[in-house]
Design a protein around this motif. Structure first.
Motif, PDB file in Angstrom:
ATOM      1  N   MET A  50       0.844  -1.194   0.000  1.00  0.00           N
ATOM      2  CA  MET A  50       0.000   0.000   0.000  1.00  0.00           C
ATOM      3  C   MET A  50       0.878   1.242   0.000  1.00  0.00           C
ATOM      4  O   MET A  50       2.001   1.219   0.516  1.00  0.00           O
ATOM      5  N   LYS A  51       0.355   2.327  -0.576  1.00  0.00           N
ATOM      6  CA  LYS A  51       1.102   3.573  -0.598  1.00  0.00           C
ATOM      7  C   LYS A  51       1.079   4.238   0.777  1.00  0.00           C
ATOM      8  O   LYS A  51       0.217   3.971   1.600  1.00  0.00           O
ATOM      9  N   ILE A  52       2.019   5.156   0.969  1.00  0.00           N
ATOM     10  CA  ILE A  52       2.175   5.819   2.265  1.00  0.00           C
ATOM     11  C   ILE A  52       1.701   7.261   2.177  1.00  0.00           C
ATOM     12  O   ILE A  52       2.052   7.998   1.252  1.00  0.00           O
ATOM     13  N   LEU A  53       0.882   7.671   3.159  1.00  0.00           N
ATOM     14  CA  LEU A  53       0.519   9.069   3.364  1.00  0.00           C
ATOM     15  C   LEU A  53       1.059   9.498   4.729  1.00  0.00           C
ATOM     16  O   LEU A  53       1.258   8.669   5.618  1.00  0.00           O
ATOM     17  N   GLU A  54       1.270  10.793   4.881  1.00  0.00           N
ATOM     18  CA  GLU A  54       1.721  11.310   6.174  1.00  0.00           C
ATOM     19  C   GLU A  54       0.795  12.419   6.641  1.00  0.00           C
ATOM     20  O   GLU A  54       0.405  13.294   5.853  1.00  0.00           O
ATOM     21  N   TYR A  55       0.453  12.362   7.908  1.00  0.00           N
ATOM     22  CA  TYR A  55      -0.281  13.458   8.536  1.00  0.00           C
ATOM     23  C   TYR A  55       0.589  14.710   8.482  1.00  0.00           C
ATOM     24  O   TYR A  55       1.804  14.648   8.667  1.00  0.00           O
ATOM     25  N   ALA A  56      -0.040  15.867   8.230  1.00  0.00           N
ATOM     26  CA  ALA A  56       0.704  17.107   8.025  1.00  0.00           C
ATOM     27  C   ALA A  56       1.621  17.450   9.193  1.00  0.00           C
ATOM     28  O   ALA A  56       2.649  18.101   9.004  1.00  0.00           O
ATOM     29  N   GLU A  57       1.258  17.026  10.411  1.00  0.00           N
ATOM     30  CA  GLU A  57       2.087  17.331  11.575  1.00  0.00           C
ATOM     31  C   GLU A  57       2.892  16.113  12.052  1.00  0.00           C
ATOM     32  O   GLU A  57       3.433  16.118  13.159  1.00  0.00           O
ATOM     33  N   PHE A  58       2.972  15.097  11.209  1.00  0.00           N
ATOM     34  CA  PHE A  58       3.780  13.920  11.547  1.00  0.00           C
ATOM     35  C   PHE A  58       5.262  14.247  11.428  1.00  0.00           C
ATOM     36  O   PHE A  58       5.700  14.849  10.439  1.00  0.00           O
ATOM     37  N   THR A  59       6.016  13.862  12.445  1.00  0.00           N
ATOM     38  CA  THR A  59       7.463  14.072  12.437  1.00  0.00           C
ATOM     39  C   THR A  59       8.153  12.718  12.527  1.00  0.00           C
ATOM     40  O   THR A  59       8.005  12.012  13.542  1.00  0.00           O
ATOM     41  N   PRO A  60       8.890  12.309  11.488  1.00  0.00           N
ATOM     42  CA  PRO A  60       9.596  11.019  11.552  1.00  0.00           C
ATOM     43  C   PRO A  60      10.592  11.008  12.710  1.00  0.00           C
ATOM     44  O   PRO A  60      11.141  12.060  13.078  1.00  0.00           O
ATOM     45  N   PRO A  61      10.819   9.865  13.303  1.00  0.00           N
ATOM     46  CA  PRO A  61      11.768   9.808  14.426  1.00  0.00           C
ATOM     47  C   PRO A  61      13.192  10.096  13.958  1.00  0.00           C
ATOM     48  O   PRO A  61      13.595   9.688  12.864  1.00  0.00           O
ATOM     49  N   SER A  62      13.927  10.812  14.758  1.00  0.00           N
ATOM     50  CA  SER A  62      15.319  11.105  14.408  1.00  0.00           C
ATOM     51  C   SER A  62      16.228  10.017  14.956  1.00  0.00           C
ATOM     52  O   SER A  62      15.947   9.415  15.995  1.00  0.00           O
ATOM     53  N   ASN A  63      17.312   9.754  14.241  1.00  0.00           N
ATOM     54  CA  ASN A  63      18.316   8.782  14.683  1.00  0.00           C
ATOM     55  C   ASN A  63      17.710   7.415  14.967  1.00  0.00           C
ATOM     56  O   ASN A  63      18.053   6.749  15.939  1.00  0.00           O
ATOM     57  N   ASN A  64      16.779   7.011  14.118  1.00  0.00           N
ATOM     58  CA  ASN A  64      16.177   5.688  14.288  1.00  0.00           C
ATOM     59  C   ASN A  64      16.294   4.947  12.962  1.00  0.00           C
ATOM     60  O   ASN A  64      15.466   5.125  12.065  1.00  0.00           O
ATOM     61  N   PRO A  65      17.309   4.114  12.818  1.00  0.00           N
ATOM     62  CA  PRO A  65      17.527   3.420  11.542  1.00  0.00           C
ATOM     63  C   PRO A  65      16.397   2.465  11.184  1.00  0.00           C
ATOM     64  O   PRO A  65      16.233   2.095  10.022  1.00  0.00           O
ATOM     65  N   GLN A  66      15.611   2.048  12.179  1.00  0.00           N
ATOM     66  CA  GLN A  66      14.539   1.108  11.911  1.00  0.00           C
ATOM     67  C   GLN A  66      13.355   1.747  11.198  1.00  0.00           C
ATOM     68  O   GLN A  66      12.563   1.047  10.576  1.00  0.00           O
ATOM     69  N   TYR A  67      13.245   3.076  11.279  1.00  0.00           N
ATOM     70  CA  TYR A  67      12.057   3.729  10.742  1.00  0.00           C
ATOM     71  C   TYR A  67      11.890   3.453   9.248  1.00  0.00           C
ATOM     72  O   TYR A  67      10.803   3.075   8.784  1.00  0.00           O
ATOM     73  N   GLY A  79     -10.700   2.714  -4.661  1.00  0.00           N
ATOM     74  CA  GLY A  79     -10.296   1.312  -4.687  1.00  0.00           C
ATOM     75  C   GLY A  79      -8.889   1.033  -4.195  1.00  0.00           C
ATOM     76  O   GLY A  79      -8.505  -0.128  -4.063  1.00  0.00           O
ATOM     77  N   GLU A  80      -8.106   2.057  -3.898  1.00  0.00           N
ATOM     78  CA  GLU A  80      -6.733   1.852  -3.447  1.00  0.00           C
ATOM     79  C   GLU A  80      -6.614   2.193  -1.961  1.00  0.00           C
ATOM     80  O   GLU A  80      -7.228   3.151  -1.486  1.00  0.00           O
ATOM     81  N   VAL A  81      -5.826   1.399  -1.242  1.00  0.00           N
ATOM     82  CA  VAL A  81      -5.664   1.581   0.198  1.00  0.00           C
ATOM     83  C   VAL A  81      -4.314   2.231   0.484  1.00  0.00           C
ATOM     84  O   VAL A  81      -3.287   1.884  -0.134  1.00  0.00           O
ATOM     85  N   TYR A  82      -4.321   3.171   1.437  1.00  0.00           N
ATOM     86  CA  TYR A  82      -3.112   3.897   1.824  1.00  0.00           C
ATOM     87  C   TYR A  82      -2.912   3.732   3.330  1.00  0.00           C
ATOM     88  O   TYR A  82      -3.870   3.712   4.106  1.00  0.00           O
ATOM     89  N   ALA A  83      -1.645   3.652   3.744  1.00  0.00           N
ATOM     90  CA  ALA A  83      -1.309   3.700   5.161  1.00  0.00           C
ATOM     91  C   ALA A  83      -0.996   5.150   5.516  1.00  0.00           C
ATOM     92  O   ALA A  83      -0.124   5.769   4.905  1.00  0.00           O
ATOM     93  N   LEU A  84      -1.710   5.672   6.490  1.00  0.00           N
ATOM     94  CA  LEU A  84      -1.547   7.067   6.901  1.00  0.00           C
ATOM     95  C   LEU A  84      -0.768   7.117   8.211  1.00  0.00           C
ATOM     96  O   LEU A  84      -1.268   6.716   9.266  1.00  0.00           O
ATOM     97  N   LEU A  85       0.468   7.595   8.159  1.00  0.00           N
ATOM     98  CA  LEU A  85       1.332   7.667   9.338  1.00  0.00           C
ATOM     99  C   LEU A  85       0.933   8.883  10.170  1.00  0.00           C
ATOM    100  O   LEU A  85       0.895  10.009   9.672  1.00  0.00           O
ATOM    101  N   LEU A  86       0.680   8.657  11.461  1.00  0.00           N
ATOM    102  CA  LEU A  86       0.111   9.698  12.307  1.00  0.00           C
ATOM    103  C   LEU A  86       1.085  10.254  13.334  1.00  0.00           C
ATOM    104  O   LEU A  86       1.247  11.462  13.449  1.00  0.00           O
ATOM    105  N   GLU A  87       1.727   9.400  14.101  1.00  0.00           N
ATOM    106  CA  GLU A  87       2.635   9.901  15.130  1.00  0.00           C
ATOM    107  C   GLU A  87       3.538   8.772  15.617  1.00  0.00           C
ATOM    108  O   GLU A  87       3.248   7.588  15.433  1.00  0.00           O
ATOM    109  N   VAL A  88       4.640   9.180  16.253  1.00  0.00           N
ATOM    110  CA  VAL A  88       5.546   8.239  16.905  1.00  0.00           C
ATOM    111  C   VAL A  88       5.257   8.279  18.403  1.00  0.00           C
ATOM    112  O   VAL A  88       5.231   9.345  19.019  1.00  0.00           O
ATOM    113  N   ILE A  89       5.000   7.108  18.975  1.00  0.00           N
ATOM    114  CA  ILE A  89       4.756   6.984  20.413  1.00  0.00           C
ATOM    115  C   ILE A  89       6.053   6.532  21.063  1.00  0.00           C
ATOM    116  O   ILE A  89       6.549   5.441  20.782  1.00  0.00           O
TER     117      ILE A  89
END
Length: 950
Positions: A1-18, A66-76
């Motif tokens: 599935m394609k990836i979407l990001e929430y406008a205020e989503f911040t990817p984790p820093s210094n996290n190679p697993q992301y 008909g297409e599904v997207y994963a929407l990334l929201l936040e890092v807990i």
């Protein structure tokens, strides 16, 4: 599935697993990403992926075309699910949440109406929102900003997203109380908060109240029409509707002041719908109208706005005005006067949705801001042409109607010269049905038991005939229909019963005139022609009616060959309605009734109760205030023999945590079981609503179907109060889905939130496990109080909100408790001890500190001079506070809101009945300061506390 990001989503820093986790989700490899499903969340479907030992990635799934997207929201971070904005305090045990495969997440994806083909960053209100290019361009523009958008154009969503960038004190105001509340709910959905920002959402009437509360009730059309019937013989030839709107839209509407008789008589040809020879009589009617308002105890919003212009001052850093076409110039001027800095505003609206001739035009709006007419003419308004709500056929018909309006009357102004593009909806239908008994019978079968259909007529007086033909409670005049949205709409004799005006609208317009794909600016040539103002109501009413339908419109007309229908290309095909005849559930109807009541559509809400729900009274006795007082009299005055009544009072003491009543039963009546009160605690108090703890609560919902969602338990709780006190989150959600009222109160003034807080203060396990989720569901969005004659709104995000609610719960314990901490008032230590019992998800650690609490109390003292003082509290003596006796709280009632003194709302007279006797004089002083009647002496002739040995 394609990836979407929430406008205020911040990817984790210094996290190679992301990156690895993101790529795994993208290729539907949920196993590698260790994706789990977070269950029991009615407010959305969320999933978490594992980034490392401590951190988790929260996302949801959406579907578009008909297409599904994963929407990334936040890092807990650090497993702190309770701090997640989107999970809203729900406790998560990682050992109990199940794994999930990509296929299941795709199947459960939430559909969205639109996704931009290139942009991968989306916004979020209550759901994912993607802006098209026009919306995105407007989103990036600075203030001042005026947005023109049709029904369904997403202008409110865009406005709310723009609001998130404002700093300081922000005001959102609109004419409709329901729209203001809905906007607030959307803005704060999923726990959204913006640091450095304080937002207030008000209807226009509430905005007026925030400056100074008018006396009486706002005069509505029904009030005016009822009065006009009594005086119409003296004003023959004057139409009531036109007179009402001339008063509202012309005589009292100007920002410069109410028009004098001479000024009104001197108006130009296009500034009034009445001819010069008629205006003298109309002004006589206006003067009678003003006198009648005073006699009837009513107020007019325009006149109230004029009176408050001298009282208003700079208060807000940024202002948003939604549906601006519903406001007059003086109302708008009053709002803008509360800006600290001119120009810091955003407004939006649609002049095609004006259903009365109020002479609104964007050019007049612009001139109010830019007093130089030439400069005003140059100001660019931002136009949104996309329609995300209505189906293609509804949009086509609405566009054709706009073309007819333009061809017949010319342009209203340069800014309203556009047609609408249908985006994201299905085709839908617009059907013409020849009026006959069979058609009405078939349509009635479709509509009578479905919340997806509504019947619309032109005017209020047309509803009586519609009720004879249709058994649905959802029958509205076009004025009532503004702001509503239904899957299918039936327009009943809209055109046939108004042949002449709709014929005049179509007069001279040919199909060739409608061939263009867009509108071009052109004004009516004859300035003396008042057709536009006279007929604008009819054409705009039809436009509003059409655009209430998401998919289907059915026009039931006797004159199927009317020229307007031919121009709209709506023809009688001989076919019937093709709507979904499936009956809606009682749950759907309960929810619809609650929604309509909130919108002020009480007539239709009552009709649902009468025609569909048909609720019966509960068969059990309810321990409300009259029954409590009667039982007290029997036990303490009549000395009734036996233990029956004493046992009932003890049960009440347990349920409502009344220690003085229990002690009185033990010491004065010899009821031995009352000696166990201190040990019984919350556990014994629960036995009166044990069914509300069960995981299977079908019986509770069946009772709601039979007796109504607001029926009372034997201890006078609503089902929502009982479910909240039980901490049964799924039941709370089910009741809210049926329209349960979070603001309903018992005879002590407590609502569902207060019962949840009271339980948390008695039960640490409940406080930790249940309160955070219950709080998010049942905490009212705000508290409305009146202080010094003006509305003060305490939003849920403000520090005063939590303190006020906790004090409300603790109020009666100020006058008698087992722990000896009662003093007839509150101090910071007592409140800090209470707040310490609440989890951090509800009461932030910094707000539990004694110094912080002291600061909130002192800055809101009644007599203190402080710019942001809400005057909530009275300082009794050093360090001791009580509610301000002059304070009033708003109570929602069937016939409108009313203000109730705070001590009346808390039922201080009943508190006196159950208080420690030494507080009687103190309570009488408070009642006197609140200008309330002195309560009689308590029926419990008990000894003082020293004699009880406590």
């Amino acid at each position: 599935m394609k990836i979407l990001e929430y406008a205020e989503f911040t990817p984790p820093s210094n996290n190679p697993q992301y990156d690895k986790v993101r790529q795994a989700i993208e290729r539907d490899d949920f196993r590698s990403a260790q994706v789990k499903k977070l269950v029991n969340l009615s407010h959305g479907k969320f999933y978490r992926a594992k980034l490392d030992y401590a951190d988790r990635l929260l996302f949801s799934t959406v579907r578009y075309e008909g297409e599904v997207y994963a929407l990334l929201l936040e890092v807990i971070e650090n497993h702190a699910y309770e701090k997640s904005r989107f999970l809203r305090g729900v406790a998560v045990d990682e050992n109990l949440i199940p794994d999930i495969e990509a296929a299941e997440a795709q199947a459960g994806a939430e559909p969205v109406r639109y996704l931009h083909p290139q942009h991968r960053r989306v916004h979020w209100l209550d759901k994912a929102i993607s802006f098209d290019d026009a919306q995105q361009a407007v989103y990036q523009l600075p203030a001042p900003l005026i947005i023109v958008g049709s029904a369904g154009s997403g202008k409110t969503a865009l406005t709310l997203e723009k609001m998130k960038h404002a700093q300081g004190d922000v005001l959102y105001v609109t004419h409709s109380a329901y729209l203001a509340q809905s906007a607030r709910d959307l803005y704060y959905a999923h726990g959204y908060q913006r640091e450095g920002q304080q937002c207030t959402f008000l209807s226009y009437r509430e905005f007026v109240e925030s400056i100074h509360v008018p006396q009486g009730r706002e005069a509505q059309w029904r009030d005016f029409s009822g009065w006009f019937v009594r005086v119409r013989q003296q004003f023959k030839g004057i139409d009531a509707h036109q007179a009402f709107e001339e008063i509202r839209g012309v005589i009292t509407a100007g920002a410069e002041g109410v028009l004098s008789r001479d000024a009104y008589l001197a108006l130009g040809l296009r500034q009034s719908i009445f001819a010069e020879r008629e205006r003298g009589a109309l002004y006589d009617l206006f003067e009678r109208y003003r006198a009648w308002l005073k006699e009837a105890g009513l107020f007019d919003l325009n006149l109230a706005a004029h009176e408050r212009l001298s009282l208003a001052g700079g208060r807000y850093d940024f202002v948003v005005i939604d549906e601006v076409q519903d406001l007059t110039m003086v109302q708008l001027a009053l709002v803008l006067k509360t800006l600290k800095k001119p120009g810091q505003f955003l407004m939006c609206g649609d002049s095609n949705q004006i259903v009365h001739p109020n002479f609104f035009a964007w050019s007049r709006i612009k001139t109010l801001f830019w007093h130089d007419a030439a400069l005003a003419e140059k100001q660019q308004l931002q136009v949104l042409r996309a329609n995300f709500r209505n189906g293609a056929q509804v949009t086509r018909t609405a566009n054709t109607l706009l073309k007819i309006k333009h061809s017949r009357f010319g342009s209203i102004d340069r800014e309203s010269n556009f047609l609408v593009d249908a985006v994201g909806g299905d085709a839908g239908t617009v059907s013409l049905l020849a009026d006959s008994a069979k058609v009405r019978r078939d349509l009635n079968a479709q509509t009578r038991r479905s919340t997806r259909f509504a019947v619309l007529v032109l005017r209020d007086e047309d509803k009586a005939e519609a009720r004879k033909q249709f058994e649905t409670p959802l029958i509205f005049s076009v004025h009532e229909a503004k702001g509503l949205e239904y899957d299918s709409i039936v327009l009943f004799r809209f055109i046939s019963d108004n042949r002449a005006p709709f014929g005049d609208i179509a007069d001279g317009v040919t199909p060739a005139d409608l061939a263009a794909d867009d509108l071009h600016y052109s004004r009516a040539k004859d300035k003396a022609d008042k057709s536009l103002e006279i007929y604008k109501f009819y054409v705009n009413a039809l436009y509003v009616a059409l655009t209430r339908a998401v998919r289907n419109v059915y026009l039931v007309e006797s004159d199927v060959l009317h020229p307007l229908l031919r121009l709209l290309e709506i023809r009688d095909t001989g076919a019937g309605a093709h709507g979904d005849a499936q009956a809606s559930s009682l749950e759907d109807w309960q929810k619809e009734a609650r929604k309509l009541a909130l919108q002020g559509k009480q007539e239709q809400a009552d009709a649902i109760e009468r025609m569909i729900l048909k609720t019966a009274p509960v068969p059990w006795p309810v321990f409300d205030e009259p029954r409590l007082r009667d039982t007290l009299h029997k036990v303490f005055i009549d000395k009734a023999p036996g233990s029956k009544h004493k046992a009932q009072l003890y049960d009440y003491a347990l349920a409502y945590d009344e220690p003085i009543l229990a002690l009185s039963l033990e010491h004065d009546t010899g009821y031995a079981q009352a000696a166990n009160f201190a040990l019984a605690g919350a556990t014994q108090a629960r036995r009166h609503f044990l069914p509300y703890f069960a995981q299977s609560f079908k019986d509770v919902l069946r009772q709601c179907d039979k007796h109504g969602v607001e029926h009372r338990t034997p201890m006078n709780l609503t089902p929502l109060m009982a479910a909240a006190a039980a901490g049964n989150v799924p039941l709370v959600e089910a009741l809210l889905a049926r329209g349960a009222d979070v603001e309903a109160v018992d005879h002590t003034g407590r609502n569902a939130l207060h019962w949840a807080i009271a339980t948390a203060l008695r039960d640490p396990a409940y406080a930790e496990k249940s309160l955070p989720a219950v709080w998010q569901l049942v905490a009212p969005a705000c508290i409305d109080v009146q202080a010094d004659g003006r509305l003060v709104r305490i939003e849920r995000q403000q520090s005063e909100y939590l303190l006020f609610q906790v004090m409300w719960v603790l109020f009666k314990s100020c006058f008698g408790s087992l722990d000896g901490e009662d003093s007839g008032a509150f101090d910071a230590g007592l409140l800090a001890a209470a707040l310490e019992k609440l989890p951090d998800a509800v009461a932030a650690p910094e707000r539990k500190k004694r110094a912080y609490i002291s600061g909130v109390l002192s800055r809101n003292e009644r007599d203190r001079e402080y710019a942001y003082n809400r005057r909530l509290f009275l300082r009794v003596t050093t360090g001791l506070y009580q509610f301000n006796p002059a304070l009033s709280v708003r109570r929602r009632v069937v016939d409108g809101d009313r203000w109730v003194n705070v001590f009346a709302a808390l039922n201080l007279a009943l508190v006196k009945e159950l208080a420690e006797p030494s507080y009687e004089d103190h309570i009488d002083v408070l009642l006197n300061e609140a200008d309330l009647p002195r309560a009689p002496r308590a029926m419990m002739f008990v000894h003082h506390r020293e004699k009880w040995g406590t």
